[in-house]
Motif scaffolding. Structure first.
Motif, PDB file in Angstrom:
ATOM      1  N   VAL A 299       0.945  -1.289  -0.088  1.00  0.00           N
ATOM      2  CA  VAL A 299      -0.181   0.077  -0.013  1.00  0.00           C
ATOM      3  C   VAL A 299       0.942   1.190   0.034  1.00  0.00           C
ATOM      4  CG1 VAL A 299      -1.735   1.428   1.386  1.00  0.00           C
ATOM      5  CG2 VAL A 299      -1.895  -1.146   1.042  1.00  0.00           C
ATOM      6  N   SER A 300       1.747   1.212   0.872  1.00  0.00           N
ATOM      7  CA  SER A 300       2.696   2.487   0.916  1.00  0.00           C
ATOM      8  C   SER A 300       3.601   2.699  -0.504  1.00  0.00           C
ATOM      9  CB  SER A 300       3.665   2.501   1.978  1.00  0.00           C
ATOM     10  OG  SER A 300       2.774   2.519   3.261  1.00  0.00           O
ATOM     11  N   LEU A 301       3.866   1.192  -1.087  1.00  0.00           N
ATOM     12  CA  LEU A 301       4.532   1.530  -2.260  1.00  0.00           C
ATOM     13  C   LEU A 301       3.865   2.257  -3.289  1.00  0.00           C
ATOM     14  CD1 LEU A 301       7.023   0.925  -4.087  1.00  0.00           C
ATOM     15  CD2 LEU A 301       6.025  -1.444  -4.254  1.00  0.00           C
ATOM     16  N   GLY A 302       2.346   1.668  -3.165  1.00  0.00           N
ATOM     17  CA  GLY A 302       1.635   2.406  -4.057  1.00  0.00           C
ATOM     18  C   GLY A 302       1.386   3.678  -3.868  1.00  0.00           C
ATOM     19  N   ASP A 303       1.341   4.385  -2.762  1.00  0.00           N
ATOM     20  CA  ASP A 303       1.376   5.622  -2.302  1.00  0.00           C
ATOM     21  C   ASP A 303       2.631   6.316  -2.826  1.00  0.00           C
ATOM     22  OD1 ASP A 303      -1.083   5.464  -1.013  1.00  0.00           O
ATOM     23  OD2 ASP A 303      -0.099   5.326   0.834  1.00  0.00           O
TER      24      ASP A 303
ATOM     25  N   GLN B 240       0.251   3.914 -13.418  1.00  0.00           N
ATOM     26  CA  GLN B 240       0.012   2.422 -13.745  1.00  0.00           C
ATOM     27  C   GLN B 240       0.829   1.500 -12.759  1.00  0.00           C
ATOM     28  OE1 GLN B 240      -1.896   1.136 -15.954  1.00  0.00           O
ATOM     29  NE2 GLN B 240      -1.346  -0.759 -15.269  1.00  0.00           N
ATOM     30  N   LYS B 241       2.004   1.881 -12.361  1.00  0.00           N
ATOM     31  CA  LYS B 241       2.760   1.122 -11.286  1.00  0.00           C
ATOM     32  C   LYS B 241       1.941   0.961  -9.980  1.00  0.00           C
ATOM     33  CE  LYS B 241       7.462   0.979 -12.260  1.00  0.00           C
ATOM     34  NZ  LYS B 241       8.882   1.069 -11.804  1.00  0.00           N
ATOM     35  N   ALA B 242       1.423   2.341  -9.798  1.00  0.00           N
ATOM     36  CA  ALA B 242       0.548   2.396  -8.273  1.00  0.00           C
ATOM     37  C   ALA B 242      -0.566   1.520  -8.513  1.00  0.00           C
ATOM     38  CB  ALA B 242       0.242   3.995  -8.129  1.00  0.00           C
ATOM     39  N   ARG B 243      -1.502   1.492  -9.562  1.00  0.00           N
ATOM     40  CA  ARG B 243      -2.417   0.573  -9.782  1.00  0.00           C
ATOM     41  C   ARG B 243      -2.037  -0.871  -9.607  1.00  0.00           C
ATOM     42  NH1 ARG B 243      -4.321   3.136 -13.786  1.00  0.00           N
ATOM     43  NH2 ARG B 243      -5.728   4.252 -12.703  1.00  0.00           N
ATOM     44  N   GLU B 244      -1.054  -1.378 -10.182  1.00  0.00           N
ATOM     45  CA  GLU B 244      -0.534  -2.843 -10.300  1.00  0.00           C
ATOM     46  C   GLU B 244      -0.381  -3.027  -8.764  1.00  0.00           C
ATOM     47  OE1 GLU B 244       2.803  -2.876 -13.001  1.00  0.00           O
ATOM     48  OE2 GLU B 244       1.502  -2.295 -14.846  1.00  0.00           O
ATOM     49  N   VAL B 245       0.699  -2.295  -8.347  1.00  0.00           N
ATOM     50  CA  VAL B 245       0.968  -2.861  -6.799  1.00  0.00           C
ATOM     51  C   VAL B 245      -0.287  -2.651  -5.956  1.00  0.00           C
ATOM     52  CG1 VAL B 245       1.856  -0.655  -5.844  1.00  0.00           C
ATOM     53  CG2 VAL B 245       2.638  -2.752  -5.108  1.00  0.00           C
ATOM     54  N   LEU B 246      -1.264  -1.828  -5.763  1.00  0.00           N
ATOM     55  CA  LEU B 246      -2.327  -1.365  -4.825  1.00  0.00           C
ATOM     56  C   LEU B 246      -3.225  -2.818  -5.349  1.00  0.00           C
ATOM     57  CD1 LEU B 246      -3.023   2.272  -5.071  1.00  0.00           C
ATOM     58  CD2 LEU B 246      -2.174   0.760  -3.145  1.00  0.00           C
ATOM     59  N   THR B 247      -3.520  -3.015  -6.578  1.00  0.00           N
ATOM     60  CA  THR B 247      -4.389  -4.265  -7.066  1.00  0.00           C
ATOM     61  C   THR B 247      -3.781  -5.628  -6.254  1.00  0.00           C
ATOM     62  OG1 THR B 247      -5.217  -3.321  -8.944  1.00  0.00           O
ATOM     63  CG2 THR B 247      -5.169  -5.701  -8.895  1.00  0.00           C
ATOM     64  N   ARG B 248      -2.633  -5.707  -6.368  1.00  0.00           N
ATOM     65  CA  ARG B 248      -1.781  -6.868  -5.677  1.00  0.00           C
ATOM     66  C   ARG B 248      -2.167  -6.834  -4.295  1.00  0.00           C
ATOM     67  NH1 ARG B 248       3.802  -6.759  -6.969  1.00  0.00           N
ATOM     68  NH2 ARG B 248       4.472  -6.806  -5.081  1.00  0.00           N
ATOM     69  N   ALA B 249      -1.991  -5.627  -3.492  1.00  0.00           N
ATOM     70  CA  ALA B 249      -2.050  -5.388  -2.039  1.00  0.00           C
ATOM     71  C   ALA B 249      -3.508  -5.767  -1.658  1.00  0.00           C
ATOM     72  CB  ALA B 249      -1.772  -3.977  -1.808  1.00  0.00           C
ATOM     73  N   ARG B 250      -4.343  -5.396  -2.606  1.00  0.00           N
ATOM     74  CA  ARG B 250      -5.840  -5.552  -2.266  1.00  0.00           C
ATOM     75  C   ARG B 250      -6.039  -7.172  -2.299  1.00  0.00           C
ATOM     76  NH1 ARG B 250     -10.636  -6.840  -4.551  1.00  0.00           N
ATOM     77  NH2 ARG B 250     -12.446  -5.747  -3.628  1.00  0.00           N
ATOM     78  N   ASP B 251      -5.488  -7.770  -3.168  1.00  0.00           N
ATOM     79  CA  ASP B 251      -5.723  -9.132  -3.340  1.00  0.00           C
ATOM     80  C   ASP B 251      -4.980  -9.833  -2.064  1.00  0.00           C
ATOM     81  OD1 ASP B 251      -7.010  -8.796  -5.809  1.00  0.00           O
ATOM     82  OD2 ASP B 251      -5.624  -9.550  -7.034  1.00  0.00           O
TER      83      ASP B 251
ATOM     84  N   ILE C 189      -7.718   0.197   0.432  1.00  0.00           N
ATOM     85  CA  ILE C 189      -6.971   0.055  -0.931  1.00  0.00           C
ATOM     86  C   ILE C 189      -7.885   0.549  -2.156  1.00  0.00           C
ATOM     87  CG2 ILE C 189      -5.747  -1.498  -2.559  1.00  0.00           C
ATOM     88  CD1 ILE C 189      -4.905  -2.832   0.004  1.00  0.00           C
ATOM     89  N   ASP C 190      -9.085   0.060  -1.984  1.00  0.00           N
ATOM     90  CA  ASP C 190     -10.152   0.209  -2.987  1.00  0.00           C
ATOM     91  C   ASP C 190     -10.149   2.193  -3.142  1.00  0.00           C
ATOM     92  OD1 ASP C 190     -10.617  -2.223  -3.746  1.00  0.00           O
ATOM     93  OD2 ASP C 190     -12.430  -2.565  -2.447  1.00  0.00           O
ATOM     94  N   GLU C 191     -10.342   2.477  -2.284  1.00  0.00           N
ATOM     95  CA  GLU C 191     -10.208   4.141  -2.147  1.00  0.00           C
ATOM     96  C   GLU C 191      -9.238   4.557  -2.937  1.00  0.00           C
ATOM     97  OE1 GLU C 191     -11.182   5.733   1.882  1.00  0.00           O
ATOM     98  OE2 GLU C 191     -12.748   4.330   2.356  1.00  0.00           O
ATOM     99  N   ARG C 192      -8.118   4.271  -2.646  1.00  0.00           N
ATOM    100  CA  ARG C 192      -7.026   4.525  -3.141  1.00  0.00           C
ATOM    101  C   ARG C 192      -6.946   4.222  -4.667  1.00  0.00           C
ATOM    102  NH1 ARG C 192      -4.516   3.871   1.792  1.00  0.00           N
ATOM    103  NH2 ARG C 192      -2.745   5.217   2.419  1.00  0.00           N
ATOM    104  N   LEU C 193      -7.400   3.044  -5.339  1.00  0.00           N
ATOM    105  CA  LEU C 193      -7.470   2.856  -6.626  1.00  0.00           C
ATOM    106  C   LEU C 193      -8.548   3.638  -7.179  1.00  0.00           C
ATOM    107  CD1 LEU C 193      -7.262  -1.086  -6.277  1.00  0.00           C
ATOM    108  CD2 LEU C 193      -5.936   0.559  -7.699  1.00  0.00           C
TER     109      LEU C 193
END
Length: 104
Positions: free
Chosen positions: A58-62, A71-82, A96-100
């Motif tokens: 999540v922090s990496l996405g931030d 795009q990198k943020a979206r990818e890592v946040l999606t992985r974080a959510r899973d 995480i959904d809110e961040r996405l």
């Protein structure tokens, strides 16, 4: 965030290079300072050391978001959510959904 505190986190990461928490703490410190490239580097290390470390993802996405790497943020946040859902952390998944949704 003081320079002394940042130096403390740098030292901790250097002393414990295989400890994901040390790199996570350093990454969070850089995030506070809005030094996104440095934050991403530390947080990438934390996630590499512990691929199931949802909070680090999540922090990496931030960090990626702050650096304009959507795009990198979206990818890592999606992985974080899973990962959060797999670990039964529904509230983290919602966060995480809110961040996405903010990336659109």
């Amino acid at each position: 965030m003081s320079n002394a505190r940042l130096e403390q986190f740098k030292k901790m990461a250097a002393e414990f290079p295989d400890a994901p928490m040390a790199h996570f703490s350093l990454g969070k410190a850089y995030l506070e300072l809005r030094q996104y490239a440095e934050a991403a580097q530390a947080l990438e290390t934390a996630v590499r050391l512990d691929p199931q470390y949802a909070a680090a993802m999540v922090s990496l996405g931030d960090a990626y978001t702050g650096a304009g790497q959507t795009q990198k943020a979206r990818e890592v946040l999606t992985r974080a959510r899973d990962t959060a859902l797999a670990q039964s952390h529904a509230s983290l998944a919602e966060e995480i959904d809110e961040r996405l949704s903010g990336l659109d």
